[in-house]
Design an enzyme around this catalytic site. Structure first.
Site, mmCIF file in Angstrom:
data_model
loop_
_atom_site.group_PDB
_atom_site.id
_atom_site.type_symbol
_atom_site.label_atom_id
_atom_site.label_comp_id
_atom_site.label_asym_id
_atom_site.label_seq_id
_atom_site.Cartn_x
_atom_site.Cartn_y
_atom_site.Cartn_z
ATOM 1 N N HIS A 52 0.445 -0.821 0.344
ATOM 2 C CA HIS A 52 -0.271 -0.029 -0.292
ATOM 3 C C HIS A 52 0.955 1.289 -0.530
ATOM 4 O O HIS A 52 0.323 1.811 -0.521
ATOM 5 C CB HIS A 52 -0.670 0.310 1.237
ATOM 6 C CG HIS A 52 -0.331 0.008 2.385
ATOM 7 N ND1 HIS A 52 -0.097 -0.596 3.115
ATOM 8 C CD2 HIS A 52 -0.711 2.156 3.239
ATOM 9 C CE1 HIS A 52 0.475 -0.152 4.489
ATOM 10 N NE2 HIS A 52 0.221 1.675 4.293
ATOM 11 N N GLU A 110 3.253 5.408 -2.712
ATOM 12 C CA GLU A 110 3.777 6.591 -2.565
ATOM 13 C C GLU A 110 5.223 7.304 -2.288
ATOM 14 O O GLU A 110 5.673 8.472 -2.174
ATOM 15 C CB GLU A 110 2.560 7.314 -1.256
ATOM 16 C CG GLU A 110 3.309 8.245 -1.061
ATOM 17 C CD GLU A 110 2.425 9.766 -1.733
ATOM 18 O OE1 GLU A 110 1.446 9.343 -3.077
ATOM 19 O OE2 GLU A 110 2.522 10.486 -1.575
ATOM 20 N N ASP A 111 5.881 6.267 -1.567
ATOM 21 C CA ASP A 111 6.974 6.090 -1.135
ATOM 22 C C ASP A 111 8.092 6.083 -2.034
ATOM 23 O O ASP A 111 9.713 6.420 -1.023
ATOM 24 C CB ASP A 111 7.174 5.500 0.661
ATOM 25 C CG ASP A 111 5.885 6.750 1.157
ATOM 26 O OD1 ASP A 111 5.512 7.549 1.118
ATOM 27 O OD2 ASP A 111 5.698 5.724 2.424
ATOM 28 N N ASP A 171 -4.281 0.299 7.908
ATOM 29 C CA ASP A 171 -3.041 1.271 7.900
ATOM 30 C C ASP A 171 -2.937 2.233 9.027
ATOM 31 O O ASP A 171 -2.131 2.836 9.654
ATOM 32 C CB ASP A 171 -2.781 2.157 6.021
ATOM 33 C CG ASP A 171 -1.755 3.349 6.771
ATOM 34 O OD1 ASP A 171 -0.536 2.226 6.795
ATOM 35 O OD2 ASP A 171 -2.043 4.391 5.681
ATOM 36 N N ASP A 218 -24.197 -0.676 32.646
ATOM 37 C CA ASP A 218 -24.180 -1.947 31.250
ATOM 38 C C ASP A 218 -22.697 -1.824 30.679
ATOM 39 O O ASP A 218 -22.854 -1.653 30.479
ATOM 40 C CB ASP A 218 -25.235 -1.339 30.114
ATOM 41 C CG ASP A 218 -24.811 0.013 29.636
ATOM 42 O OD1 ASP A 218 -23.811 0.828 29.614
ATOM 43 O OD2 ASP A 218 -25.151 0.003 27.710
#
Ligand code: MN
Length: 703
Positions: free
Chosen positions: A72, A76-77, A139, A259
Site C-alpha cells: 500500500h 507513494e514512498d 493502515d 451496562d
C-alpha cells in the site's frame, strides 16, 4: 512483530486455498522497495506494511487485499510505479494500491471544506470496492497503535481525525471491534488522564462484580440446559470511550452506568434466540422500552440481535444481547465479514445493498460540505422505522419529519407535499415521526418547497433537494430580473434591443469572463454586476472608459430605471426597515436571488447597503391606483382606557386595513403603539397621520 511466515500460517488457517505465492511476492517486492526507509522509531519500514497485512489477515480477508496491504505504501514512498505493480500482481491489486495511495494523499486540512472534499473522495473510492477502505482502516489502525513515537502535536491531530472520521465510518460499516479500538486509542491520546482514571474504574468494577456475574451466567446456563438449547454466554466490558460518552451525554456518574458489563448469548438458530429471550424474561423482570428486536428490523449497517435489559438479583440492571453465530460475526466484523474466505466471489446481496446506500448518498449530495454533514448525521445509529400505507419500511434518522419521509419516497412527492396523515390523523408537516408510525403524504400540484422546511428536515436527501429547488428558483428569478434590467438600460441609451445578440455583446461578455447570455443575466440579477456596467461598454464612444466602481453616488439617470408597474414578472419586496408607500421617493436594492427590495430614499439601512453601488436600481411607483403598500407608524400616547379602541375605529373609518398592531405601556404611564397599515399612497398616509395626531392623548407620531 509478526514475520512473513507467521502471517502466511495465519492466512492458511482460515483460507487454505489462499494464493500464498502472490502474498510472498508482494512481501518481497515491498521489502525491496522500502529497503532504504526506516520507521520513525528506527525499525525497518517493512514492519509497517507487514503489520497492516496482519490486521487484514485478522479480518480474514482474501489474498488480493492482503497483497495490496503489503504494497500500500510502495507507489507513494518508493521508486516503484503503478505499472510495475500491474505487471507483477494484476489489475485488481493495482487498483486497490492506487486507490489507497490516493486516499493517503488526503490530508485532513484544518479548513472544514477541504476536509469534507477529502472525505467525499474516501467514500467514492470505497463505493467502487469496499476493500479500499478496509486497507485504509488497517493502515490507520497500525499507525494509531504505534502513535506514541510521533511528536505530541501530531499525535493529537491524527487522533482527532481518527475519532471524527474513521471511528464513525467503522461504526457505519458495522466493524464494531475496530470502532472500539479506534475510539479508545484516540481517547488515550486526547485525554490521557481521564482515560487512565476510567480504565482503572472499569477494572475495579469488573473485579468487584465477578462473582455476581458468574452467578447470573450460572442461572442462565442451568435453564438453557433444561431447555436443551446450545448457547455460549459471554460477558463483555463496555469500552472506555463509550463509558466516557455516556457520562457526558446523560450527565451521570460512572456509578450510575448499568451496562459497564453486558452479556452476549450466542446460539445456533433464530427461534432459539427468541426462546432464550423468554427464558431471561422469566428469570428476571425486564425493563419495558429497553427491549429491541434488531432481528425483525436489522440496522442499516446490517446489525442483527435481540437486546433486553432486566433487573437482576440485588436490583442490578443487566443488558443482554442475544444472537446467532452468523449475526455475531456481522456484529463484530460488519461489512468485512462478507469478504471473508472469498477469493473470486461476487458481492453478495447484503453487501450490494450497502454499496447501493453509499452510491445513493454520493449521488444525492453534490456539495462536499453538505456531504460531511450527511455522513455525520447518517452514521449515528439512532434510527426510526416508519411505514408507508402499503407497509413498506422506511429507515430514517431520529428527528425526521413527514417532509423527510416524503423526500425519501420521491423528490416530487417531497416538493409537492402539503400535509401528512400519521396513523390516520392529519398532522403538521413539521411534526417529528416515531418508530412504527404509518405515514401517508398528501400532495398538491400547486405546492412548492419553502426555505422554512430546512428547519424541519434532518435527512441529507431532503435538505439537498429543498436547497436545489431554491437554488433553481433563485436562478430563474435572477435571469428574469437581469434580462429586464439590461433591456431597460439598452432602451435608455436608445440602442437597438438586438444589440444583445451582437458580436459586440460577445466581446463585452468576454471582457467580464462570462460564457453565456444566461450567466450574464444571472450576474446582473444577483447584483454582482450592474446593467449600467454592461451596457456602458456597448456604447461606442464610452467602451474604453473605466466603469465607476466606488461608492460615489452615481447620479440616478446613469442607472437603469424600472417601474414597479413594469416589473410585475419580477419579485420585489417592500423594505421592512422603512416601509415606503406610493409617493415616497424610493430606490431599489438587488438582494441576491430574491429580486429587488424597495427602500425609501434616506433609509438608514439603505445607506449602509449602498456601498454596493452596482446593486442599486432606480425604481418608480406605477400610477396604478390599486397598488397598496404597508406603512409602519409608531405612536406615543398617554396610557388612558379606550385609546386603542379610538385609534382602530378611526383607522377603519378611513377604510384602511390594520395588518399589525402592538401596544406596550411604559413605567411612566405612556403607551407606545406600533401599527402597520395597508396604505394606498403618501397622501392617504398623511391624512391618517394627521387624524391620529388629533386623537385625545396622542403625544407623538412617527413613521
Ligand atoms: Mn501506511
Amino acid at each position: 512483530m509478526i514475520t512473513i511466515d507467521q502471517l502466511i500460517e495465519k492466512i492458511l488457517a482460515y483460507n487454505p486455498k489462499a494464493n500464498i505465492d502472490r502474498i510472498r511476492r508482494a512481501y518481497v517486492f515491498s521489502r525491496e522497495a522500502h529497503c532504504a526507509q526506516k520507521r520513525i522509531e528506527g525499525s525497518p519500514y517493512i514492519h509497517h506494511p507487514l503489520a497492516v497485512a496482519n490486521i487484514l489477515a485478522d479480518m480474514h480477508l482474501d489474498s488480493i487485499t492482503i497483497a495490496a496491504g503489503l504494497l500500500h505504501d510502495t507507489i507513494e514512498d518508493t521508486d516503484m510505479s503503478l505499472n510495475d505493480i500491474k505487471d507483477m500482481f494484476g489489475n485488481e491489486v493495482a487498483f486497490l494500491v492506487e486507490a489507497v495511495t490516493k486516499l493517503s494523499k488526503v490530508e485532513f486540512k484544518t479548513k472544514e471544506e477541504a476536509q469534507a472534499e477529502n472525505f467525499r473522495k474516501m467514500f467514492l473510492a470505497m463505493s467502487k470496492d469496499v476493500r479500499v477502505i478496509l486497507i485504509k482502516f488497517a493502515d490507520r489502525l497500525h499507525n494509531m497503535r504505534t502513535i506514541e513515537y510521533l511528536p505530541e502535536e501530531r499525535q493529537k491531530n491524527i487522533a482527532k481525525e481518527t475519532l471524527e472520521i474513521y471511528a464513525p465510518l467503522a461504526n457505519r460499516l458495522g466493524i464494531n471491534w475496530l470502532k472500539i479500538e479506534f475510539e479508545d486509542l484516540c481517547f488515550k491520546v486526547l485525554m490521557p488522564e481521564l482515560f487512565k482514571e476510567l480504565k482503572e474504574k472499569v477494572a475495579k468494577y469488573v473485579e468487584v462484580h465477578e462473582r455476581y456475574f458468574d452467578d447470573v451466567k450460572e442461572s442462565i446456563s442451568q435453564r438453557l440446559k433444561e431447555s436443551g438449547i446450545e448457547a455460549k454466554i459471554k460477558s463483555r466490558v463496555k469500552n472506555v470511550y463509550s463509558i466516557y460518552n455516556k457520562i457526558l451525554k446523560q450527565k451521570i456518574t460512572f456509578e450510575q452506568i448499568y451496562d459497564v458489563i453486558g452479556f452476549r448469548i450466542i446460539t445456533d438458530t433464530v427461534p432459539h434466540c427468541y426462546e432464550i429471550l423468554s427464558i431471561i424474561h422469566s428469570l428476571w423482570p425486564h425493563i419495558p422500552g429497553r427491549f429491541k428486536d434488531f432481528i425483525s428490523l436489522p440496522k442499516k449497517n446490517m446489525y442483527e440481535s435481540l437486546h433486553t435489559t432486566v433487573i437482576g438479583p440485588l436490583g442490578y440492571q443487566m443488558e443482554f444481547q442475544i444472537r446467532t453465530q452468523e449475526m455475531d460475526l456481522i456484529a463484530e466484523e460488519g461489512i468485512a465479514a462478507h469478504w471473508r474466505y472469498k477469493e473470486k466471489d461476487n458481492l453478495d446481496s447484503k453487501n450490494a445493498r450497502f454499496i447501493a446506500w453509499l452510491r445513493d448518498l454520493i449521488k444525492e449530495v453534490s456539495d462536499a460540505k453538505e456531504f460531511l454533514e450527511a455522513v455525520k448525521v447518517e452514521v449515528t445509529p439512532e434510527t426510526i422505522y416508519v411505514f408507508t400505507p402499503k407497509g413498506d419500511i422506511k429507515e430514517l434518522p431520529i428527528g425526521s419529519t413527514s417532509i423527510d419521509f416524503a423526500y425519501s419516497i420521491h423528490t416530487e412527492v417531497g416538493n409537492k407535499c402539503i400535509g401528512a396523515k400519521v396513523n390516520g390523523r392529519i398532522v403538521p408537516l413539521r411534526q417529528k415521526l416515531n418508530s412504527g408510525d404509518v405515514v401517508e403524504i398528501i400532495t398538491s400540484a400547486s405546492q412548492t418547497p419553502s426555505k422554512d422546511w430546512l428547519k424541519y428536515v434532518v435527512t441529507q436527501r431532503a435538505k439537498s433537494k429543498i436547497k436545489q429547488w431554491i437554488r433553481n428558483e433563485e436562478r430563474k428569478q435572477s435571469i428574469s430580473l437581469g434580462t429586464n434590467l439590461i433591456e431597460e438600460e439598452i432602451k435608455r441609451h436608445s440602442l437597438p434591443l438586438n444589440i444583445i445578440k451582437s458580436k459586440k455583446m460577445l466581446d463585452v461578455m468576454k471582457s467580464f469572463g462570462i460564457q453565456s447570455l444566461e450567466d450574464l443575466y444571472v450576474l446582473v440579477g444577483f447584483g454582482k454586476l450592474s446593467a449600467h456596467q454592461v451596457v456602458n461598454r456597448l456604447i461606442p464612444d464610452k467602451s474604453e472608459e473605466e466603469v465607476p466602481q466606488k461608492i460615489q453616488k452615481t447620479p440616478p439617470q446613469q442607472r437603469s430605471v424600472i417601474k414597479i408597474k413594469g416589473i410585475d414578472n419580477i419579485l420585489y419586496h417592500i423594505g421592512k426597515c422603512c416601509f415606503p408607500v406610493p409617493g415616497d421617493n424610493i430606490i431599489g436594492f438587488i438582494t441576491k436571488g430574491k429580486g429587488v427590495t424597495i427602500h425609501r430614499v434616506g433609509c438608514s439601512n439603505l445607506e449602509r447597503l449602498a456601498v454596493n453601488v452596482e446593486r442599486l436600481v432606480d425604481v418608480e411607483w406605477s400610477d396604478d391606483g390599486d397598488l397598496t403598500s404597508q406603512a409602519k407608524l409608531s405612536i406615543e400616547a398617554i396610557d388612558r382606557p379606550g385609546i386603542l379602541a379610538n385609534l382602530s375605529a378611526l383607522i377603519s373609518s378611513a377604510n384602511i386595513n390594520i395588518s399589525y398592531l402592538k401596544a406596550m405601556s411604559t413605567s411612566d404611564k405612556r403607551a407606545i403603539i406600533e401599527l402597520i397599515l395597508d396604505i394606498k399612497n403618501k397622501k392617504q398616509l398623511f391624512e391618517i397621520q394627521n387624524k391620529i395626531s388629533q386623537v385625545q392623548g396622542v403625544l407623538n407620531i412617527r413613521r
